[in-house]
Design a protein around this motif. Sequence first.
Motif, mmCIF file in Angstrom:
data_model
loop_
_atom_site.group_PDB
_atom_site.id
_atom_site.type_symbol
_atom_site.label_atom_id
_atom_site.label_comp_id
_atom_site.label_asym_id
_atom_site.label_seq_id
_atom_site.Cartn_x
_atom_site.Cartn_y
_atom_site.Cartn_z
ATOM 1 N N SER A 31 1.327 -1.098 -0.105
ATOM 2 C CA SER A 31 0.086 0.288 0.043
ATOM 3 C C SER A 31 0.789 1.258 0.041
ATOM 4 O O SER A 31 0.301 2.105 -0.490
ATOM 5 N N ARG A 32 2.090 1.509 1.031
ATOM 6 C CA ARG A 32 3.108 2.238 0.645
ATOM 7 C C ARG A 32 3.528 3.007 -0.427
ATOM 8 O O ARG A 32 3.537 3.629 -1.149
ATOM 9 N N LEU A 33 4.363 1.556 -1.284
ATOM 10 C CA LEU A 33 4.795 1.295 -2.585
ATOM 11 C C LEU A 33 3.541 2.107 -3.636
ATOM 12 O O LEU A 33 4.087 2.665 -4.635
ATOM 13 N N ARG A 34 2.368 1.813 -3.355
ATOM 14 C CA ARG A 34 1.155 2.362 -4.011
ATOM 15 C C ARG A 34 1.089 4.030 -4.531
ATOM 16 O O ARG A 34 1.438 4.635 -5.051
ATOM 17 N N SER A 35 1.304 4.198 -2.987
ATOM 18 C CA SER A 35 1.503 6.390 -2.784
ATOM 19 C C SER A 35 1.992 6.201 -2.930
ATOM 20 O O SER A 35 1.841 7.324 -4.261
ATOM 21 N N ARG A 36 3.155 6.343 -3.042
ATOM 22 C CA ARG A 36 4.784 6.540 -3.396
ATOM 23 C C ARG A 36 4.209 6.283 -4.919
ATOM 24 O O ARG A 36 5.012 7.307 -5.648
ATOM 25 N N LEU A 37 4.613 5.225 -5.517
ATOM 26 C CA LEU A 37 4.472 5.112 -7.041
ATOM 27 C C LEU A 37 3.540 6.536 -7.411
ATOM 28 O O LEU A 37 3.466 6.785 -8.577
ATOM 29 N N ARG A 38 2.208 6.205 -6.632
ATOM 30 C CA ARG A 38 0.839 7.487 -7.412
ATOM 31 C C ARG A 38 1.849 8.623 -7.486
ATOM 32 O O ARG A 38 1.490 10.194 -8.198
ATOM 33 N N GLU A 39 2.451 9.351 -6.068
ATOM 34 C CA GLU A 39 3.047 10.023 -5.883
ATOM 35 C C GLU A 39 4.359 10.881 -7.449
ATOM 36 O O GLU A 39 4.247 11.553 -7.081
ATOM 37 N N LEU A 40 5.035 8.955 -7.647
ATOM 38 C CA LEU A 40 6.046 9.749 -8.221
ATOM 39 C C LEU A 40 5.142 9.904 -9.580
ATOM 40 O O LEU A 40 6.021 10.874 -10.535
ATOM 41 N N GLN A 41 4.428 8.712 -10.037
ATOM 42 C CA GLN A 41 3.894 9.343 -11.208
ATOM 43 C C GLN A 41 3.260 11.027 -11.488
ATOM 44 O O GLN A 41 3.344 11.613 -12.425
ATOM 45 N N GLU A 42 2.447 11.378 -10.724
ATOM 46 C CA GLU A 42 1.830 13.014 -10.485
ATOM 47 C C GLU A 42 3.946 13.658 -10.835
ATOM 48 O O GLU A 42 2.783 14.273 -11.102
ATOM 49 N N ALA A 43 4.289 13.096 -9.760
ATOM 50 C CA ALA A 43 5.475 14.447 -9.914
ATOM 51 C C ALA A 43 5.937 14.523 -11.190
ATOM 52 O O ALA A 43 6.388 15.659 -11.711
ATOM 53 N N PHE A 44 6.180 12.800 -11.700
ATOM 54 C CA PHE A 44 6.661 12.853 -13.530
ATOM 55 C C PHE A 44 6.443 13.625 -14.520
ATOM 56 O O PHE A 44 6.906 14.557 -15.129
ATOM 57 N N GLU A 45 4.567 13.334 -14.189
ATOM 58 C CA GLU A 45 3.811 13.781 -14.828
ATOM 59 C C GLU A 45 3.780 15.937 -14.902
ATOM 60 O O GLU A 45 3.723 16.114 -15.947
ATOM 61 N N LYS A 46 4.047 15.771 -13.500
ATOM 62 C CA LYS A 46 4.515 17.329 -13.343
ATOM 63 C C LYS A 46 5.369 18.371 -14.209
ATOM 64 O O LYS A 46 5.306 19.800 -14.858
ATOM 65 N N ALA A 47 6.147 17.215 -13.258
ATOM 66 C CA ALA A 47 7.688 18.626 -14.236
ATOM 67 C C ALA A 47 8.082 17.886 -15.620
ATOM 68 O O ALA A 47 8.278 18.835 -16.570
ATOM 69 N N TYR A 48 7.112 17.429 -15.912
ATOM 70 C CA TYR A 48 7.354 16.546 -18.256
ATOM 71 C C TYR A 48 6.063 18.216 -18.000
ATOM 72 O O TYR A 48 7.198 18.818 -19.431
ATOM 73 N N LYS A 49 5.005 18.682 -17.712
ATOM 74 C CA LYS A 49 4.697 19.653 -17.614
ATOM 75 C C LYS A 49 4.921 20.931 -17.776
ATOM 76 O O LYS A 49 5.371 21.780 -18.937
ATOM 77 N N LEU A 50 5.732 21.079 -17.111
ATOM 78 C CA LEU A 50 6.609 21.884 -16.880
ATOM 79 C C LEU A 50 8.084 22.840 -17.481
ATOM 80 O O LEU A 50 7.531 23.812 -18.159
ATOM 81 N N SER A 51 8.472 21.563 -17.492
ATOM 82 C CA SER A 51 9.688 22.078 -18.489
ATOM 83 C C SER A 51 10.132 20.666 -18.962
ATOM 84 O O SER A 51 10.315 19.366 -18.776
ATOM 85 N N ASP A 52 10.702 21.096 -20.574
ATOM 86 C CA ASP A 52 11.287 20.098 -21.512
ATOM 87 C C ASP A 52 12.647 19.619 -21.231
ATOM 88 O O ASP A 52 13.378 19.709 -21.960
ATOM 89 N N ASN A 53 13.287 20.700 -20.686
ATOM 90 C CA ASN A 53 15.122 21.458 -20.809
ATOM 91 C C ASN A 53 15.479 20.710 -19.589
ATOM 92 O O ASN A 53 16.746 20.934 -19.205
ATOM 93 N N LYS A 54 14.724 19.864 -18.328
ATOM 94 C CA LYS A 54 14.762 19.168 -17.167
ATOM 95 C C LYS A 54 15.059 17.566 -18.144
ATOM 96 O O LYS A 54 14.819 16.875 -17.116
ATOM 97 N N ASN A 55 15.790 17.323 -19.045
ATOM 98 C CA ASN A 55 15.951 16.289 -19.152
ATOM 99 C C ASN A 55 16.869 15.157 -17.892
ATOM 100 O O ASN A 55 16.241 14.435 -17.988
ATOM 101 N N THR A 56 17.488 16.033 -17.563
ATOM 102 C CA THR A 56 18.285 15.387 -16.617
ATOM 103 C C THR A 56 17.389 14.581 -15.168
ATOM 104 O O THR A 56 17.804 13.227 -14.705
ATOM 105 N N ARG A 57 17.191 15.776 -14.726
ATOM 106 C CA ARG A 57 15.967 15.370 -13.385
ATOM 107 C C ARG A 57 14.934 14.798 -13.701
ATOM 108 O O ARG A 57 14.440 13.817 -13.625
#
Length: 211
Positions: free
Chosen positions: A115-141
């Motif tokens: 359950s904790r991993l699922r929550s963490r996975l959702r958080e990472l997915q949301e962060a990944f999608e958010k970061a991807y939308k904010l900038s295309d120049n942050k390839n390293t991150r």
Amino acid sequence: NRVRQNLREKHARHVADLRAYYDSEIQSLRQQLEANLLFENWCNLYVLNRCEQLDAALNEANARIKALENKNNLLEKQVAEWRERFQALSSTSKVLQERLEEMRTSHKDKDNTVSRLRSRLRELQEAFEKAYKLSDNKNTRLKEENRMFQNLLGEYESLGKEHERVKDTLNTTENKLLDANTQISDLKRTISKLEAQLKQVEHENTLKLRH
């Protein structure tokens, strides 16, 4: 002379009467003696026959008591063997129960981890999608976060497989415990029947001994 003749005749009749009386008494005594001898012989014969009957009955009772004692010993041996088997199964059941509780606890802990991993996975997915939308120049991150995401996803899949294996093991253990409990119930019934038979044999043995 006439008087003397009368006296002799009277005396003769008296003697004849006495002789007849004593002959009758002697005959009566002889008959009584013969009857007593016949009765005594009959009594002796009856006592002899009765003794033979009682002796035969005693031998039969002794044989029956011996058979009951042998049956009693056999039943006692069977009861002891079934009790040992019952104790062994009870110990096995206890061990399986303890193992089952441990696996349930471990299964619960892993469920919480999943359950904790699922929550963490959702958080990472949301962060990944958010970061991807904010900038295309942050390839390293993005690459780093993607790598973390892939690692976490792999860990999640591995833990999911382990979780399934634990569930299978838990089901197998529960089935073994159920079988053990069923065998214990059967053994309890068998022991009860054997103890009832043992009490019946002991009761019959007691009655035979009293008789």
